[in-house]
Design a protein around this motif. Structure first.
Motif, PDB file in Angstrom:
ATOM      1  N   LEU A  91       5.030 -10.773  -3.885  1.00  0.00           N
ATOM      2  CA  LEU A  91       4.539  -9.407  -4.021  1.00  0.00           C
ATOM      3  C   LEU A  91       3.085  -9.356  -3.578  1.00  0.00           C
ATOM      4  O   LEU A  91       2.234 -10.051  -4.141  1.00  0.00           O
ATOM      5  CB  LEU A  91       4.669  -8.950  -5.481  1.00  0.00           C
ATOM      6  N   SER A  92       2.811  -8.555  -2.554  1.00  0.00           N
ATOM      7  CA  SER A  92       1.449  -8.486  -2.017  1.00  0.00           C
ATOM      8  C   SER A  92       0.825  -7.120  -2.276  1.00  0.00           C
ATOM      9  O   SER A  92       1.506  -6.092  -2.280  1.00  0.00           O
ATOM     10  CB  SER A  92       1.462  -8.774  -0.514  1.00  0.00           C
ATOM     11  N   PHE A  93      -0.478  -7.153  -2.500  1.00  0.00           N
ATOM     12  CA  PHE A  93      -1.258  -5.954  -2.795  1.00  0.00           C
ATOM     13  C   PHE A  93      -2.507  -5.926  -1.921  1.00  0.00           C
ATOM     14  O   PHE A  93      -3.046  -6.983  -1.579  1.00  0.00           O
ATOM     15  CB  PHE A  93      -1.754  -5.972  -4.245  1.00  0.00           C
ATOM     16  N   THR A  94      -2.976  -4.733  -1.618  1.00  0.00           N
ATOM     17  CA  THR A  94      -4.300  -4.568  -1.043  1.00  0.00           C
ATOM     18  C   THR A  94      -4.999  -3.442  -1.787  1.00  0.00           C
ATOM     19  O   THR A  94      -4.358  -2.487  -2.235  1.00  0.00           O
ATOM     20  CB  THR A  94      -4.264  -4.197   0.462  1.00  0.00           C
ATOM     21  N   PRO A  95      -6.325  -3.543  -1.911  1.00  0.00           N
ATOM     22  CA  PRO A  95      -7.060  -2.416  -2.476  1.00  0.00           C
ATOM     23  C   PRO A  95      -7.015  -1.248  -1.504  1.00  0.00           C
ATOM     24  O   PRO A  95      -6.693  -1.420  -0.312  1.00  0.00           O
ATOM     25  CB  PRO A  95      -8.477  -2.940  -2.645  1.00  0.00           C
ATOM     26  N   ASN A  96      -7.347  -0.094  -1.977  1.00  0.00           N
ATOM     27  CA  ASN A  96      -7.323   1.117  -1.161  1.00  0.00           C
ATOM     28  C   ASN A  96      -8.209   1.001   0.081  1.00  0.00           C
ATOM     29  O   ASN A  96      -7.882   1.545   1.134  1.00  0.00           O
ATOM     30  CB  ASN A  96      -7.757   2.320  -2.006  1.00  0.00           C
ATOM     31  N   ASP A  97      -9.317   0.284  -0.023  1.00  0.00           N
ATOM     32  CA  ASP A  97     -10.265   0.186   1.085  1.00  0.00           C
ATOM     33  C   ASP A  97     -10.061  -1.060   1.955  1.00  0.00           C
ATOM     34  O   ASP A  97     -10.937  -1.452   2.700  1.00  0.00           O
ATOM     35  CB  ASP A  97     -11.703   0.234   0.564  1.00  0.00           C
ATOM     36  N   ALA A  98      -8.876  -1.656   1.890  1.00  0.00           N
ATOM     37  CA  ALA A  98      -8.584  -2.854   2.676  1.00  0.00           C
ATOM     38  C   ALA A  98      -8.338  -2.529   4.145  1.00  0.00           C
ATOM     39  O   ALA A  98      -8.043  -1.386   4.505  1.00  0.00           O
ATOM     40  CB  ALA A  98      -7.352  -3.559   2.111  1.00  0.00           C
TER      41      ALA A  98
ATOM     42  N   ALA B 247       2.105 -13.402  -6.807  1.00  0.00           N
ATOM     43  CA  ALA B 247       1.598 -12.152  -6.244  1.00  0.00           C
ATOM     44  C   ALA B 247       0.182 -12.447  -5.773  1.00  0.00           C
ATOM     45  O   ALA B 247      -0.469 -13.368  -6.267  1.00  0.00           O
ATOM     46  CB  ALA B 247       1.592 -11.048  -7.290  1.00  0.00           C
ATOM     47  N   ALA B 248      -0.282 -11.689  -4.808  1.00  0.00           N
ATOM     48  CA  ALA B 248      -1.644 -11.882  -4.316  1.00  0.00           C
ATOM     49  C   ALA B 248      -2.228 -10.550  -3.879  1.00  0.00           C
ATOM     50  O   ALA B 248      -1.498  -9.614  -3.537  1.00  0.00           O
ATOM     51  CB  ALA B 248      -1.655 -12.864  -3.144  1.00  0.00           C
ATOM     52  N   ILE B 249      -3.541 -10.500  -3.891  1.00  0.00           N
ATOM     53  CA  ILE B 249      -4.262  -9.327  -3.415  1.00  0.00           C
ATOM     54  C   ILE B 249      -5.261  -9.789  -2.365  1.00  0.00           C
ATOM     55  O   ILE B 249      -5.844 -10.871  -2.481  1.00  0.00           O
ATOM     56  CB  ILE B 249      -4.967  -8.597  -4.586  1.00  0.00           C
ATOM     57  N   GLY B 250      -5.415  -9.003  -1.318  1.00  0.00           N
ATOM     58  CA  GLY B 250      -6.358  -9.336  -0.267  1.00  0.00           C
ATOM     59  C   GLY B 250      -6.773  -8.089   0.484  1.00  0.00           C
ATOM     60  O   GLY B 250      -6.105  -7.060   0.399  1.00  0.00           O
ATOM     61  N   ASP B 251      -7.875  -8.214   1.232  1.00  0.00           N
ATOM     62  CA  ASP B 251      -8.391  -7.026   1.896  1.00  0.00           C
ATOM     63  C   ASP B 251      -8.785  -7.189   3.364  1.00  0.00           C
ATOM     64  O   ASP B 251      -9.215  -6.247   3.999  1.00  0.00           O
ATOM     65  CB  ASP B 251      -9.578  -6.465   1.124  1.00  0.00           C
ATOM     66  N   ASP B 252      -8.610  -8.415   3.919  1.00  0.00           N
ATOM     67  CA  ASP B 252      -9.075  -8.597   5.295  1.00  0.00           C
ATOM     68  C   ASP B 252      -8.241  -9.654   6.023  1.00  0.00           C
ATOM     69  O   ASP B 252      -7.310 -10.219   5.467  1.00  0.00           O
ATOM     70  CB  ASP B 252     -10.549  -8.991   5.288  1.00  0.00           C
TER      71      ASP B 252
END
Length: 88
Positions: free
Chosen positions: A40-47, A23-28
């Protein structure tokens, strides 16, 4: 890290895992390739909106987004008891 996907593959190989286990999280923009490659991919709310993750978190980056991601994974994998047990 300019090429996050390559670095993730390198780390996963060392651990005997693959992108199918990640899984990974990123914003840009520099996170797009990685987010499209993991299970499974995630972004923060402000991505950046165009990232199109599997799960958009309710928390902003730097304000609990990673914790929220971890909690989701723990619950999806039915690991709550094991996780809590590690801290007691």
């Amino acid at each position: 890290v300019s090429d996050k996907l390559s670095k993730a593959k390198e780390i996963l190989e060392l651990e005997g895992l693959s992108l199918d286990n990640a899984a990974a999280i990123g914003d840009d923009y520099n996170d797009i390739k990685l987010l499209k490659s993991v299970a499974l991919s995630f972004t923060p709310n402000d991505a950046f909106e165009a990232l199109n993750p599997d799960i958009k978190l309710t928390k902003n980056g730097g304000y609990g987004a990673v914790r929220e991601m971890i909690e989701i994974i723990i619950d999806r994998e039915n690991l709550r008891s094991e996780w809590v047990g590690r801290w007691l």
